[in-house]
Design a protein around this motif. Sequence first.
Motif, short mmCIF file in Angstrom:
data_model
loop_
_atom_site.label_atom_id
_atom_site.label_comp_id
_atom_site.label_asym_id
_atom_site.label_seq_id
_atom_site.Cartn_x
_atom_site.Cartn_y
_atom_site.Cartn_z
N ALA A 123 -0.07 -6.66 -7.30
CA ALA A 123 0.85 -6.77 -8.44
C ALA A 123 0.25 -6.10 -9.68
N LEU A 124 -1.05 -6.29 -9.92
CA LEU A 124 -1.70 -5.65 -11.06
C LEU A 124 -1.69 -4.13 -10.93
N LEU A 125 -2.02 -3.63 -9.73
CA LEU A 125 -2.01 -2.18 -9.52
C LEU A 125 -0.62 -1.60 -9.68
N PRO A 153 -5.42 -10.68 -2.81
CA PRO A 153 -4.80 -9.36 -2.58
C PRO A 153 -3.41 -9.22 -3.19
N ARG A 154 -2.60 -10.28 -3.12
CA ARG A 154 -1.27 -10.19 -3.70
C ARG A 154 -1.34 -9.98 -5.21
N LEU A 157 0.82 -1.21 0.00
CA LEU A 157 0.00 0.00 0.00
C LEU A 157 0.86 1.26 0.00
N ARG A 158 1.96 1.23 0.74
CA ARG A 158 2.86 2.40 0.73
C ARG A 158 3.50 2.58 -0.64
N GLU A 159 3.84 1.48 -1.31
CA GLU A 159 4.39 1.59 -2.66
C GLU A 159 3.40 2.23 -3.62
N LEU A 160 2.12 1.93 -3.44
CA LEU A 160 1.08 2.44 -4.33
C LEU A 160 0.52 3.78 -3.86
#
Length: 284
Positions: free
Chosen positions: A99-101, A94-95, A46-49
């Motif tokens: 990865a898609l996001l 969720p994983r 979530l932090r990466e996104l």
Amino acid sequence: MTKAMLVGLLAIGLSASLLAWMAIELGSRALAHYRERFTAQAGFSLRELFLFIDPRHLFVANLAAGGLIGAGLWLLSGVPAWGAAGAIGAAVAPRAVFALLKRQRLARLQEQLPDVLLMIAGGLRAGLSLMLVVQQVVRESRPPVSQEFELLLREQRLGVAVDAALENLARRVPLQSVTLVVSAMRIASETGGSLAEALDRAAMTIRSQLAMEAKIRALTAQGKLQAVVVGFLPIGLLLVLGRMEPQAMGLMWSTPLGWATLGTIALLELFGVLLIRRVVAIDV
């Protein structure tokens, strides 16, 4: 009832209680370990996104979705294996979504990067410093590129050297284009060359690469569609035949030979899809 029977019943009840307590204890520990691991991985993703969501809430939603999907598939199909498969699929979903996001975010960032580089080059030619141009990029650009450059700007304000901030940017965004830009900026600053010209050349290179990738995606779209058809056609045939001949197809789900046949079909399907995707996957 004799005394020996009472003692036996008490021993059986005590053993069952101990086994139930052990199962609950092990289950609670496993759930706590899974929760800790899930929240840590989800929080990092979530932090990466740049998505500010509490991972604990996401964990509760994931458990609820797994239970509902598993129970629903079990009730609809009457086969416990389908329910277990649905629950496992909900657990790993969720994983896959993260990865898609992440792939979509990187694709949008790469599309925005040439315009950003031209904006930086224009600001440098106008006499502005690099950090002032980065501020302009943050104000006038849209996410995700504005988020990454804003983080670079914050690092520099906290005392991080420009080279280190650029290296952190390249580490956060694993794209060849970003690595190319960071290398060009560092070489230009070390050798005293024109940074604006280096950024112009990098922007033209990235645009040419994006155009080539778009052309390759258009040419390989048919092969990717074939992979989808190869993957879903046997599943559709199984469902249709199950409706037309339920007694004959029932052997596929209830006998060892049927299970072996389903496993062989699944393996062949997987190999076929992977082979087609490997053929149409062209790296630019």
